[in-house]
Design a protein around this motif. Structure first.
Motif, PDB file in Angstrom:
ATOM      1  N   ASP A  91      52.841  35.986  46.713  1.00  0.00           N
ATOM      2  CA  ASP A  91      53.667  37.027  46.090  1.00  0.00           C
ATOM      3  C   ASP A  91      52.907  38.342  45.909  1.00  0.00           C
ATOM      4  O   ASP A  91      53.379  39.247  45.207  1.00  0.00           O
ATOM      5  CB  ASP A  91      54.185  36.543  44.734  1.00  0.00           C
ATOM      6  N   ALA A  92      51.751  38.447  46.540  1.00  0.00           N
ATOM      7  CA  ALA A  92      50.949  39.668  46.404  1.00  0.00           C
ATOM      8  C   ALA A  92      51.663  40.864  47.028  1.00  0.00           C
ATOM      9  O   ALA A  92      52.422  40.728  47.988  1.00  0.00           O
ATOM     10  CB  ALA A  92      49.588  39.475  47.066  1.00  0.00           C
ATOM     11  N   ARG A  93      51.384  42.038  46.477  1.00  0.00           N
ATOM     12  CA  ARG A  93      51.852  43.302  47.040  1.00  0.00           C
ATOM     13  C   ARG A  93      50.608  44.096  47.394  1.00  0.00           C
ATOM     14  O   ARG A  93      49.758  44.352  46.540  1.00  0.00           O
ATOM     15  CB  ARG A  93      52.707  44.063  46.022  1.00  0.00           C
TER      16      ARG A  93
ATOM     17  N   SER B  20      46.050  35.549  41.618  1.00  0.00           N
ATOM     18  CA  SER B  20      47.064  34.581  41.221  1.00  0.00           C
ATOM     19  C   SER B  20      48.322  35.334  40.836  1.00  0.00           C
ATOM     20  O   SER B  20      48.296  36.553  40.622  1.00  0.00           O
ATOM     21  CB  SER B  20      46.573  33.722  40.046  1.00  0.00           C
ATOM     22  N   GLY B  21      49.415  34.626  40.750  1.00  0.00           N
ATOM     23  CA  GLY B  21      50.683  35.251  40.392  1.00  0.00           C
ATOM     24  C   GLY B  21      51.143  36.214  41.470  1.00  0.00           C
ATOM     25  O   GLY B  21      51.202  35.862  42.644  1.00  0.00           O
ATOM     26  N   ALA B  22      51.453  37.437  41.079  1.00  0.00           N
ATOM     27  CA  ALA B  22      51.919  38.468  42.011  1.00  0.00           C
ATOM     28  C   ALA B  22      51.021  39.692  41.895  1.00  0.00           C
ATOM     29  O   ALA B  22      51.438  40.738  41.398  1.00  0.00           O
ATOM     30  CB  ALA B  22      53.376  38.834  41.720  1.00  0.00           C
TER      31      ALA B  22
ATOM     32  N   ALA C 270      47.764  34.317  47.847  1.00  0.00           N
ATOM     33  CA  ALA C 270      48.680  34.806  46.804  1.00  0.00           C
ATOM     34  C   ALA C 270      49.962  35.260  47.494  1.00  0.00           C
ATOM     35  O   ALA C 270      50.136  36.462  47.774  1.00  0.00           O
ATOM     36  CB  ALA C 270      48.041  35.945  46.009  1.00  0.00           C
TER      37      ALA C 270
ATOM     38  N   GLN D 262      55.269  42.619  52.658  1.00  0.00           N
ATOM     39  CA  GLN D 262      54.305  42.521  51.568  1.00  0.00           C
ATOM     40  C   GLN D 262      53.214  43.574  51.651  1.00  0.00           C
ATOM     41  O   GLN D 262      52.645  43.961  50.643  1.00  0.00           O
ATOM     42  CB  GLN D 262      53.630  41.143  51.578  1.00  0.00           C
TER      43      GLN D 262
ATOM     44  N   ASP E 131      45.598  45.167  40.499  1.00  0.00           N
ATOM     45  CA  ASP E 131      44.873  43.968  40.066  1.00  0.00           C
ATOM     46  C   ASP E 131      43.614  43.691  40.881  1.00  0.00           C
ATOM     47  O   ASP E 131      42.704  43.015  40.395  1.00  0.00           O
ATOM     48  CB  ASP E 131      45.801  42.741  40.170  1.00  0.00           C
TER      49      ASP E 131
ATOM     50  N   VAL F  49      48.870  43.086  42.545  1.00  0.00           N
ATOM     51  CA  VAL F  49      48.978  44.323  43.318  1.00  0.00           C
ATOM     52  C   VAL F  49      47.572  44.657  43.807  1.00  0.00           C
ATOM     53  O   VAL F  49      46.641  44.770  42.998  1.00  0.00           O
ATOM     54  CB  VAL F  49      49.545  45.467  42.466  1.00  0.00           C
TER      55      VAL F  49
ATOM     56  N   THR G   2      47.627  37.542  51.400  1.00  0.00           N
ATOM     57  CA  THR G   2      48.998  37.026  51.406  1.00  0.00           C
ATOM     58  C   THR G   2      49.031  35.507  51.498  1.00  0.00           C
ATOM     59  O   THR G   2      50.008  34.885  51.056  1.00  0.00           O
ATOM     60  CB  THR G   2      49.817  37.598  52.576  1.00  0.00           C
TER      61      THR G   2
END
Length: 267
Positions: free
Chosen positions: A60-62, A35-37, A58, A88, A163, A39, A55
């Motif tokens: 905003d995942a990196r 969730s969120g962004a 999530a 990403q 994460d 890593v 992706t």
């Protein structure tokens, strides 16, 4: 210019992802962990199917995607571009282990005559005897590949938080996790790990029990699918050549998105 063979493999992978076809049964559970962004480290990225899923669940995942095969790395790069997620996902052409350097990527040739790229594994030297305990082969392809540790890569490239880790590396998981203990102790990332008991013992001098203990000794809880049900475990399922397991640390339970893992961690 990519070869026709690379483009053909990339197209099939891209089309499969677009249809959400042939994904592993654990795939739907990624949304319950990300969730969120976040890593994420995708170790043994292959053609990027798990990077793609990350992706989508999530946005905003990196993601940092590690792939040792030169051929498959090209396929991965094309898939990322065609999916429009190259910004990403950072692809890294390297294997992951407990020390940086160079190793051999061993790719078995199946009895059908096709290369068993999904069965490739790293080795310090050309293997002798039966290549894998779980596969009949008619030869191998050997390819040098660079090797990094996850701790070293993240420190060098300024990855200050991790994460989630997805790892599928055909028996090298104990060595790769040894090279990631600083990350694990610092961040307590969620982990989806394919454990290969036979390959751990036959080719890497490790055990499935030691891999599980790396997490459980740090307070992690372990989960696996049993049919369509997620169950908590303390050991690997016996008599399987490989299986995926989730590891979730209680310190991160409160921040899990609503879903089956948050409910299980509260139990």
């Amino acid at each position: 210019m990519a070869s026709i063979r690379v483009l053909s493999h990339a197209f099939r992978a891209w089309r499969r992802n677009m249809k959400w076809a042939k994904h592993e049964p654990e795939t739907p559970y990624l949304a319950d962990l990300l969730s969120g962004a976040p890593v994420c480290l995708h170790v043994g990225a292959s053609d990027g199917r798990h990077s793609y899923v990350m992706t989508q669940v999530a946005p905003d995942a990196r993601i940092y995607a590690f792939e040792p095969s030169a051929f498959t790395f090209e396929v991965l790069q094309h898939c990322l571009a065609w999916h429009g997620i190259s910004k990403q996902v950072t692809p890294i052409h390297a294997a992951v282990s407990d020390a940086p350097g160079e190793m051999l990527l061993v790719t078995p040739k199946k009895t059908s005559g096709r290369m068993g790229r999904a069965y490739a594994f790293v080795s310090d030297a050309a293997p002798e005897g039966k290549i894998r305990p779980d596969l009949e082969d008619v030869g191998v392809e050997l390819q040098p590949t660079p090797v990094v540790t996850l701790d070293q890569y993240c420190e060098t490239h300024g990855v200050n938080r991790v994460d989630f880790i997805r790892m599928d590396i055909e028996g090298a998981e104990q060595k790769a996790l040894t090279g990631a203990l600083e990350i694990i102790d610092r961040d307590r990332p969620h982990v989806l790990l394919e454990i290969h008991p036979a390959m751990l013992e036959a080719r890497f001098g490790g055990t499935a029990e030691a891999v599980v203990d790396m997490f459980r000794s740090r307070g992690y809880r372990m989960f696996a699918l049993n049919g369509d049900r997620l169950e908590e475990r303390t050991t690997v399922v016996p008599n399987l050549p490989w299986k995926d397991y989730f590891f979730v640390h209680p310190s991160r339970a409160a921040k899990l998105p609503d879903g089956v893992f948050k409910a299980r961690m509260a139990a």
